[in-house]
Design a protein around this motif. Structure first.
Motif, short mmCIF file in Angstrom:
data_model
loop_
_atom_site.label_atom_id
_atom_site.label_comp_id
_atom_site.label_asym_id
_atom_site.label_seq_id
_atom_site.Cartn_x
_atom_site.Cartn_y
_atom_site.Cartn_z
N LYS A 4 0.83 -1.20 0.00
CA LYS A 4 0.00 0.00 0.00
C LYS A 4 0.87 1.25 0.00
O LYS A 4 1.89 1.31 0.67
CB LYS A 4 -0.92 0.02 1.22
CG LYS A 4 -2.08 -0.93 1.12
CD LYS A 4 -3.14 -0.56 2.13
CE LYS A 4 -4.35 -1.46 1.91
NZ LYS A 4 -5.57 -0.87 2.41
N ILE A 5 0.42 2.25 -0.76
CA ILE A 5 1.08 3.55 -0.77
C ILE A 5 0.57 4.31 0.45
O ILE A 5 -0.65 4.51 0.60
CB ILE A 5 0.76 4.32 -2.06
CG1 ILE A 5 1.29 3.57 -3.28
CG2 ILE A 5 1.32 5.74 -1.99
CD1 ILE A 5 0.78 4.11 -4.61
N THR A 6 1.47 4.71 1.33
CA THR A 6 1.06 5.43 2.54
C THR A 6 1.08 6.93 2.28
O THR A 6 2.00 7.45 1.63
CB THR A 6 1.96 5.07 3.73
OG1 THR A 6 3.33 5.33 3.39
CG2 THR A 6 1.80 3.61 4.11
N VAL A 7 0.06 7.62 2.79
CA VAL A 7 -0.14 9.04 2.50
C VAL A 7 -0.33 9.82 3.79
O VAL A 7 -1.04 9.39 4.69
CB VAL A 7 -1.39 9.22 1.60
CG1 VAL A 7 -1.62 10.70 1.28
CG2 VAL A 7 -1.27 8.42 0.31
N LEU A 8 0.32 10.99 3.85
CA LEU A 8 0.09 11.95 4.92
C LEU A 8 -0.58 13.16 4.27
O LEU A 8 -0.13 13.62 3.22
CB LEU A 8 1.40 12.38 5.57
CG LEU A 8 1.26 13.57 6.53
CD1 LEU A 8 1.75 13.21 7.89
CD2 LEU A 8 1.91 14.80 5.99
N ILE A 9 -1.64 13.67 4.89
CA ILE A 9 -2.34 14.87 4.40
C ILE A 9 -2.12 15.98 5.41
O ILE A 9 -2.41 15.81 6.60
CB ILE A 9 -3.85 14.60 4.22
CG1 ILE A 9 -4.08 13.48 3.20
CG2 ILE A 9 -4.58 15.88 3.81
CD1 ILE A 9 -5.51 12.99 3.14
N ALA A 10 -1.61 17.12 4.94
CA ALA A 10 -1.40 18.28 5.82
C ALA A 10 -2.16 19.47 5.24
O ALA A 10 -1.80 20.00 4.19
CB ALA A 10 0.09 18.60 5.93
N ASP A 11 -3.23 19.85 5.93
CA ASP A 11 -4.06 20.97 5.50
C ASP A 11 -4.81 21.49 6.72
O ASP A 11 -5.35 20.69 7.48
CB ASP A 11 -5.06 20.52 4.42
CG ASP A 11 -5.62 21.69 3.62
OD1 ASP A 11 -6.19 22.61 4.26
OD2 ASP A 11 -5.50 21.68 2.39
N ASP A 12 -4.82 22.80 6.92
CA ASP A 12 -5.51 23.36 8.08
C ASP A 12 -7.03 23.35 7.91
O ASP A 12 -7.75 23.55 8.88
CB ASP A 12 -5.01 24.77 8.39
CG ASP A 12 -5.20 25.73 7.25
OD1 ASP A 12 -5.03 25.33 6.08
OD2 ASP A 12 -5.50 26.92 7.51
N ASN A 13 -7.51 23.07 6.73
CA ASN A 13 -8.95 22.92 6.49
C ASN A 13 -9.30 21.44 6.69
O ASN A 13 -9.11 20.63 5.80
CB ASN A 13 -9.28 23.39 5.07
CG ASN A 13 -10.75 23.25 4.73
OD1 ASN A 13 -11.47 22.46 5.33
ND2 ASN A 13 -11.18 24.00 3.75
N MET A 14 -9.78 21.11 7.89
CA MET A 14 -10.03 19.71 8.23
C MET A 14 -11.12 19.08 7.36
O MET A 14 -11.07 17.89 7.06
CB MET A 14 -10.41 19.56 9.70
CG MET A 14 -9.20 19.64 10.64
SD MET A 14 -8.05 18.27 10.35
CE MET A 14 -6.64 19.13 9.71
N GLU A 15 -12.08 19.88 6.92
CA GLU A 15 -13.13 19.35 6.04
C GLU A 15 -12.52 18.90 4.71
O GLU A 15 -12.82 17.83 4.20
CB GLU A 15 -14.21 20.40 5.81
CG GLU A 15 -15.41 19.88 5.04
CD GLU A 15 -16.50 20.93 4.89
OE1 GLU A 15 -17.25 20.84 3.90
OE2 GLU A 15 -16.61 21.83 5.75
N PHE A 16 -11.63 19.72 4.16
CA PHE A 16 -10.95 19.37 2.91
C PHE A 16 -10.05 18.16 3.11
O PHE A 16 -10.04 17.24 2.28
CB PHE A 16 -10.14 20.57 2.40
CG PHE A 16 -9.41 20.31 1.13
CD1 PHE A 16 -10.08 20.19 -0.07
CD2 PHE A 16 -8.03 20.16 1.12
CE1 PHE A 16 -9.41 19.94 -1.25
CE2 PHE A 16 -7.34 19.91 -0.05
CZ PHE A 16 -8.03 19.81 -1.24
#
Length: 173
Positions: A4-16
């Motif tokens: 599996k490709i592991t992904v980190l998401i960094a965004d201050d808009n939690m809904e997005f």
């Protein structure tokens, strides 16, 4: 490439960020290992989780996406993620700086998530660096105050409004 490709998401808009996570979770070969709400947390989670991919919003509190790239470059990591910059700001200067610091993509909101996922998969498979240019609507994808940096956002979905020069209007896409 591992299972599996592991992904980190960094965004201050939690809904997005949650919306992005839902798309990635639908893919059998991808797994979101962490979500960060600011740049400092993003860097810490990159060190902790060693993701294959880091989706970094350019404008975040405490440390912006460019700052995260700089910290990645200054730190000896066991594994360096494929970095994708996501922003409502499509300025050439910021894009060039992100690419020079090692970002493989710079994507301007709004974008097609399926195209992004496909390019991530292809890039990891070939171990290449690619700049993904996405067509956008309107004259400017973001309108911000020159004094304070405030960005006009849609009250319904919290994505930056697009300026249409022909009718002098801000619209959500």
């Amino acid at each position: 490439m591992k299972e599996k490709i592991t992904v980190l998401i960094a965004d201050d808009n939690m809904e997005f960020a949650t919306t992005l996570k839902k798309y990635f979770d639908q893919k059998e070969n991808m797994e979101v290992v962490a979500i960060a709400k600011d740049g400092n947390e993003a860097f810490d989670k990159i060190v902790e989780y060693e993701p294959d991919v880091a989706l970094l919003d350019v404008i975040m509190p405490h440390l912006d996406g460019i700052g995260v790239l700089e910290k990645i470059n200054e730190t000896k990591l066991n594994k360096y993620p494929l970095c994708v910059m996501i922003s409502a700001v499509g300025q050439d200067k910021v894009t060039k700086q992100a690419i020079s610091l090692g970002a493989q993509y710079y994507v301007v909101k709004p974008f097609d998530i399926e195209v992004l996922i496909k390019r991530i998969e292809e890039t990891l498979r070939r171990d290449e660096q690619v700049i993904l240019l996405l067509n956008r609507r309107g004259y400017s994808s973001v309108l911000s105050c020159k004094n304070c940096g405030y960005v006009m956002k849609c009250p319904n979905c919290d994505i930056s409004l697009t300026y249409h020069k022909t009718n002098n209007m801000l619209r959500c896409h």
